[in-house]
Design an enzyme around this catalytic site. Structure first.
Site, PDB file in Angstrom:
ATOM      1  N   SER A 147      -4.368   2.849   5.253  1.00 26.77           N
ATOM      2  CA  SER A 147      -5.403   2.021   4.647  1.00 26.77           C
ATOM      3  C   SER A 147      -5.461   0.696   5.383  1.00 26.77           C
ATOM      4  O   SER A 147      -4.451   0.249   5.957  1.00 26.77           O
ATOM      5  CB  SER A 147      -5.088   1.763   3.163  1.00 26.77           C
ATOM      6  OG  SER A 147      -5.921   0.742   2.624  1.00 26.77           O
ATOM      7  N   TYR A 174       0.756  -0.888  -3.331  1.00 22.23           N
ATOM      8  CA  TYR A 174       0.032   0.131  -2.566  1.00 22.23           C
ATOM      9  C   TYR A 174      -0.054  -0.277  -1.093  1.00 22.23           C
ATOM     10  O   TYR A 174       0.213   0.540  -0.191  1.00 22.23           O
ATOM     11  CB  TYR A 174      -1.372   0.298  -3.153  1.00 22.23           C
ATOM     12  CG  TYR A 174      -2.303   1.167  -2.352  1.00 22.23           C
ATOM     13  CD1 TYR A 174      -2.229   2.551  -2.442  1.00 22.23           C
ATOM     14  CD2 TYR A 174      -3.268   0.610  -1.519  1.00 22.23           C
ATOM     15  CE1 TYR A 174      -3.092   3.358  -1.714  1.00 22.23           C
ATOM     16  CE2 TYR A 174      -4.133   1.402  -0.785  1.00 22.23           C
ATOM     17  CZ  TYR A 174      -4.042   2.780  -0.885  1.00 22.23           C
ATOM     18  OH  TYR A 174      -4.884   3.571  -0.171  1.00 22.23           O
ATOM     19  N   LYS A 188       1.360   1.491   2.431  1.00 20.27           N
ATOM     20  CA  LYS A 188       0.479   1.858   3.538  1.00 20.27           C
ATOM     21  C   LYS A 188       0.892   1.175   4.847  1.00 20.27           C
ATOM     22  O   LYS A 188       0.709   1.731   5.932  1.00 20.27           O
ATOM     23  CB  LYS A 188      -0.972   1.540   3.188  1.00 20.27           C
ATOM     24  CG  LYS A 188      -1.539   2.437   2.082  1.00 20.27           C
ATOM     25  CD  LYS A 188      -1.421   3.914   2.441  1.00 20.27           C
ATOM     26  CE  LYS A 188      -2.091   4.808   1.418  1.00 20.27           C
ATOM     27  NZ  LYS A 188      -2.018   6.244   1.786  1.00 20.27           N
TER      28      LYS A 188
END
Length: 251
Positions: free
Chosen positions: A144, A157, A161
């Protein structure tokens, strides 16, 4: 002539029941790959399988919890017995169970995010390498842009990533001598059920659009072309890199 043809190639796509994973699987199948569709629940996978088969492609649905190493090993054994080898692995499955400041996150939320987003892909690569070593292969990890620039209220998150990006480069160096290429796709804001909380939040969405030169979010299908390139022989000299598809956000 470069070729994007994947006939006789076997591809395993995690998180394939919807969104970016579904779009990737549909596109790889359309270019000839036999697709092994993987997710925790079989129901959504069967619908994607039906779409692929109806369009003339080949697909199989396999339920696997990527946080469970026993299930990963069982799935890899199944691939070995059924197909003999694996040519393409797309690590797309991910979770983002917590949207908020990191100072308020519980250990359980942190562990769950790391388990699915980083630990699972790490060991899935480890277990599928023996299926690729004889003839080589391509591994694509879906990371991401948050791994470069963490998104608002997406700290944990984004940390996972960033780990996926580092993992991609480390595995690329380690596996190059086995003719296994490892690259990463970095999507920007894309319309999926996963991102619905961001897109439906007017304040967060307007903030995001201010950072995107194209002034819109992406559709899942707009991620599939980059993965097709990385999976195919057209990318035969590409490894250890990232392809950013974000409407210009990181420019």
């Amino acid at each position: 002539m470069v070729s994007f043809e994947l006939t006789d190639k076997t591809a395993l796509i995690t998180g394939a029941s919807r969104g970016i994973g579904e779009a990737i699987a549909m596109n790889l199948a359309a270019h000839g790959a036999r697709c092994i569709l993987v997710s925790r629940k079989i129901e959504g996978l069967e619908a994607v399988k039906e779409k692929i088969v109806t369009a003339g492609g080949k697909a199989e649905a396999v339920a696997c919890h990527l946080g469970d190493l026993t299930q990963i090993e069982a799935m890899c054994d199944h691939v070995a017995k059924t197909y003999g080898r694996l040519d393409i692995l797309v690590n797309n499955a991910a979770v983002n169970p917590y949207l908020g400041p990191m100072t308020g996150a519980s250990p359980g939320v942190f562990d769950k995010t790391v388990e699915v987003n980083l630990r699972g892909p790490f060991f899935l690569i480890q277990k599928t390498v023996p299926l690729m070593e004889k003839k080589g292969g391509s591994i694509i990890n879906v990371a991401s842009v948050g791994g470069i620039s963490p998104g608002m209220f997406q700290g944990i998150y984004s940390i996972t990533k960033a780990g996926v990006i580092a993992m991609t480069k480390a595995y690329a160096k380690e596996l190059a001598s086995s003719n296994i290429r490892v690259n990463a796709l970095l999507p920007g804001l894309t319309e999926t059920r996963f991102s619905a909380a961001l897109i439906e939040n007017k304040q967060i969405y307007e903030y995001a659009l201010q950072r995107i030169p194209m002034k819109r979010h992406a559709q899942p299908e707009e991620m599939a072309g980059a993965v097709l390139y990385l999976a195919s022989d057209a990318a035969s000299y590409t490894t250890g890199t990232t392809i950013i598809c974000d409407g210009g956000m990181m420019a």
